[in-house]
Design an enzyme around this catalytic site. Structure first.
Site, short mmCIF file in Angstrom:
data_model
loop_
_atom_site.label_atom_id
_atom_site.label_comp_id
_atom_site.label_asym_id
_atom_site.label_seq_id
_atom_site.Cartn_x
_atom_site.Cartn_y
_atom_site.Cartn_z
N ASP A 88 -38.70 -20.78 48.32
CA ASP A 88 -37.94 -19.57 48.59
C ASP A 88 -37.78 -18.79 47.29
O ASP A 88 -37.97 -19.34 46.20
CB ASP A 88 -36.58 -19.96 49.17
N ASP A 131 -32.88 -21.52 55.23
CA ASP A 131 -34.02 -22.34 54.84
C ASP A 131 -34.04 -23.69 55.54
O ASP A 131 -35.04 -24.41 55.46
CB ASP A 131 -34.01 -22.58 53.32
N ASP A 151 -32.59 -22.92 49.27
CA ASP A 151 -31.17 -23.16 48.97
C ASP A 151 -30.22 -22.57 50.00
O ASP A 151 -29.02 -22.81 49.94
CB ASP A 151 -30.82 -22.60 47.59
#
Length: 778
Positions: A316, A516, A512
């Site tokens: 990410d 996700d 995080d």
């Protein structure tokens, strides 16, 4: 239940120690009797030791069969029976000592390896001091509810997540991060459970119950860590299943070919026990322990081993490759307003907003030492921003409607925002568009180094998935040299992408946020950056980083690969030595007593080698002298202070190109003072003190030549700007003939300094942090 488990472990430990004492005493007593020519007494003592080991070994076999596992303890029982049958009492006593020693060493190794995992659970506080009607009352941590105020004495462990109230506080966060240094937290700052109050008394307001807190999740993960066997451990169990019949066949062959039962017993002796079963679990548990010590909590040995085989990284952007905290990159002002006034008024109005951009603006103003005023008549429109009265002025901070007239400079702001991937926060004062704040989510300082390290560790493909806009996503991908960038990704899109990559190769996903979590669950290995307490993503992940450092991913990969390598190495070498010894014994070249002693040495060597997984291994970080480390930290601090002022160079160039020569002169003087009084002394000090020390530490001038060469260009451009300012002062204004070269100097200096700072931070300043992390986790 935990009390019963702990009691059982204590009894088991005492039984292992007692067995070792009995068998060693029997062996030593027999040796003493034999030396006094009391052969019958010696044989009796050795037989007693053999029987003492035969009884628990028989129970181990029965217990293993009951659980569906036929371990190599079968061979131990057969060899003990065989030595009694053929009258090799000394060999039996040696096997007994070998079994007792192996069990004791194995248990001690696992206790040592699991010590860091167990210490997490023991660190949990049982009670807390809650404020009730002005009084402190000791309550169980399970009674704490969100909104309760908790008083922490010096040395107390924070029982649940919350934020600081009352006075600033100092905490030791090593239990979560693995870094042995204290951090300061101001009023309103978040604080996580599990950290220790390293200062005086302080107060926090709970934001969660203790059971749902960050540290409770970490402890839960630690308790799960040893529950699932690693694949290599399960392979060891399967190998043991065929090792037993092979041993029996070799033993039978030795007996039939020689007609001597003693040879058959000798084969059984050197095959007891199998180092394969000792090496793999100890090495894997050691790896789990080593990982937990640096703030990496791995759910299972299987996850640790899969991490060592990863070939593709899906990551990410926000909060992972970038800091996740928008930072002011520039301030653009309209006429008759300076940047400090724009920032102060905007921050004053934004003090009452909880929006992440408002927090960034307030933090930036405080970092520059600006005195903020109390806003009045505050209104906040979701999606638009805040309107408030500050010092008699009506200040609007946020978005602006499309119907509002925009001056010419506003178009350049929007263009710069598109190019930089920045968010624009407009500032209107008394219904006039007076300025704009550009905010970016900066790339982490350690991100480029971490990406390079991951590639060198065997990651062949790195893919970034983000829900952010394409422009900033592509910029981050280009800067870091990623293989693919996918922007505007919804959670469902991320899952599809991760599954596609997982079908091609073993894939790790790092994220995080709550969004996700599905992608983390879909990956071969999911890693959650859990430092912010993202519960959903942490629960979906196989591995949780309790420290907010991307570099821990590379550290965890190193640990995983080293643990697996050591496990395979120990098992292969140990089993190979046992097989060779079996061949020698089958041909009568090893007596049972000598074989038993040899096998004891093999087992001890295997366990000690497997315990190497607890250590660092070969470090990629050069060892720094204390003085060099101190200098790196000092210059790094100066970089952080100067970074906010670097934009003044670009602001001066923009003012000059805008045509307002009066404003341009004022900005040029500010910039020149910054260059002559701050930048040049910093660069000269680096050249005189830091770079010679780096040459000595890193091995020659070649290691720093590329970065050091930038100093001469910075010096040249700074002197050139100073000469232009002096010439303009004599004329009373900037001459038209100066504009072209002055703009080139300013924009060039801005670019060179930004690049130079980034190179130093990524190449050298990060060494101090890496050196400290390795030292604190040893």
């Amino acid at each position: 239940m935990s009390l019963i488990r702990d009691l059982f472990q204590r009894l088991t430990t005492k039984a292992e120690s007692l067995l070792l004492i009995v068998t060693v005493s029997a062996l030593a007593g027999g040796v003493l009797a034999w030396s006094l020519d009391q052969r019958a007494v010696a044989d009796g003592m050795w037989a007693l030791g053999t029987i003492a080991a035969l009884l628990p070994a028989g129970w181990w076999v029965v217990d293993g069969l009951r659980r569906g596992r036929a371990g190599v303890d079968v061979i131990a029982v057969l060899s003990l029976l065989g030595t009694i049958w053929v009258g090799e009492y000394l060999a039996g006593a040696l096997i007994a000592v070998m079994l007792a020693t192996g069990r004791t060493l194995d248990a001690a190794a696992n206790r040592r390896a699991a010590r860091d995992l167990r210490s997490l659970r023991e660190h949990v506080p049982r009670t807390a001091q809650r404020e009730e009607c002005g009084q402190l009352r000791t309550v169980a941590v399970d009674e704490i509810e969100p909104g309760d105020r908790i008083f922490l004495s010096s040395g107390d462990v924070v029982p649940t997540d919350g934020w600081i109230v009352g006075e600033p506080a100092v905490f030791d966060e090593s239990a979560l991060t693995g870094e042995s240094k204290v951090v300061e937290r101001s009023i309103g700052d978040p604080v996580r459970s599990g950290v220790v109050n390293a200062g005086g008394g302080c107060r926090i307001e709970a934001s969660r119950t203790a059971r749902s807190s960050t540290y409770a999740a970490v402890v839960s993960l630690a308790q799960e860590a040893a529950a699932d066997s690693a694949p290599i451990v399960r392979v060891a169990d399967r190998v043991a299943a065929w090792f037993i019949p092979v041993t029996l066949l070799v033993s039978g062959f030795a007996w039939m070919s020689s007609g001597s039962a003693t040879r058959a017993v000798a084969v059984l002796v050197v095959a007891t026990p199998c180092p394969l079963l000792l090496a793999a679990p100890v090495a894997i548990v050691s790896g789990l322990s080593r990982a937990s010590r640096i703030g990496v909590i791995v759910r299972s040995g299987g996850a640790l081993e899969r991490l060592g085989n990863v070939k593709t990284l899906v990551i990410d952007k926000t909060g992972t490759l970038t800091t996740g905290k928008p930072t002011q990159s520039d301030i653009v002002c309209g006429e008759d307003v300076d940047s400090s006034s724009i920032l102060r008024l905007a921050a004053s109005a934004d003090q009452v907003s909880s929006h992440i951009l408002a927090e960034s603006i307030v933090r930036s103003a405080r970092a520059q030492g600006l005195s903020l005023s109390t806003p009045e008549s505050v209104t906040e429109r979701p999606g638009y921003g805040v309107t408030a009265t500050v010092d008699g002025h009506v200040v609007e901070v946020g978005r602006i409607a499309g119907t509002i007239d925009r001056p010419g400079w506003a178009a350049s702001v929007e263009n710069r925002a598109r190019l930089d991937g920045a968010v624009v926060v407009w500032v209107r004062i008394d219904d006039q568009l007076s300025g704009a704040l550009l905010l970016i989510d900066p790339i982490r300082n350690d991100a480029p180094w971490t990406i390079r390290r991951l590639r060198s560790a065997g990651i062949g493909k790195i893919v970034m998935l983000t829900g952010d806009r394409p422009e900033p996503a592509v910029e981050v991908g280009c800067v870091l040299g990623l293989d693919a960038v996918h922007a505007d990704q919804e959670p469902a899109d991320k899952v599809v992408r991760v599954r596609e990559e997982s079908e091609r190769a073993v894939t790790v996903m790092v994220g995080d946020g709550i969004n996700d979590a599905p992608a983390l669950a879909a990956a071969s290995v999911g890693i959650a950056m859990g430092a912010r307490g993202a519960t959903a993503s942490s629960e979906a992940a196989d591995i949780v980083l309790t420290t907010d450092r991307l570099s821990r991913v590379a550290d965890a990969m190193d640990i995983a690969r080293r643990s697996r390598r050591i496990a395979v190495q120990s098992a292969t070498v140990g089993t190979g030595l046992s097989v060779v010894a079996m061949a020698f014994a089958a041909f009568g070249l090893l007596a049972p007593a000598v074989g038993a002693l040899l096998q004891e040495l093999i087992d001890v060597a295997v366990i000690l080698n497997a315990l190497r997984a607890l250590g660092h291994g070969r470090s990629s970080v050069p060892k720094l002298e204390p003085e060099l480390e101190r200098m790196l930290r000092g210059f790094s601090t100066e970089h952080r202070r100067m970074r906010a002022d670097l934009d003044s160079i670009r602001v001066a160039a923009d003012a000059l190109s805008g045509g307002d020569r009066v404003l341009a002169m004022r900005r040029l003087h500010q910039t020149n003072r910054f260059l002559q009084e701050v930048v040049l002394p910093h660069e000269r000090a680096e050249g005189a003190k830091l770079y010679p020390a780096l040459e000595r530490s890193l091995g020659g001038a070649d290691s720093i030549s590329a970065v050091a060469d930038a100093h001469s260009e910075i010096e040249r451009l700074c002197r050139r700007v100073e000469n232009h300012v002096r010439a303009a002062d004599k004329l009373g204004a900037v001459d038209d003939a100066q504009v072209g070269d002055l703009l080139a100097c300013l924009y060039g200096l801005y670019a060179v300094l930004k690049l130079h700072f980034r190179q130093e931070e990524e190449s050298y300043f990060v060494l101090a942090d890496r050196s400290e992390r390795e030292g604190s986790s040893s």
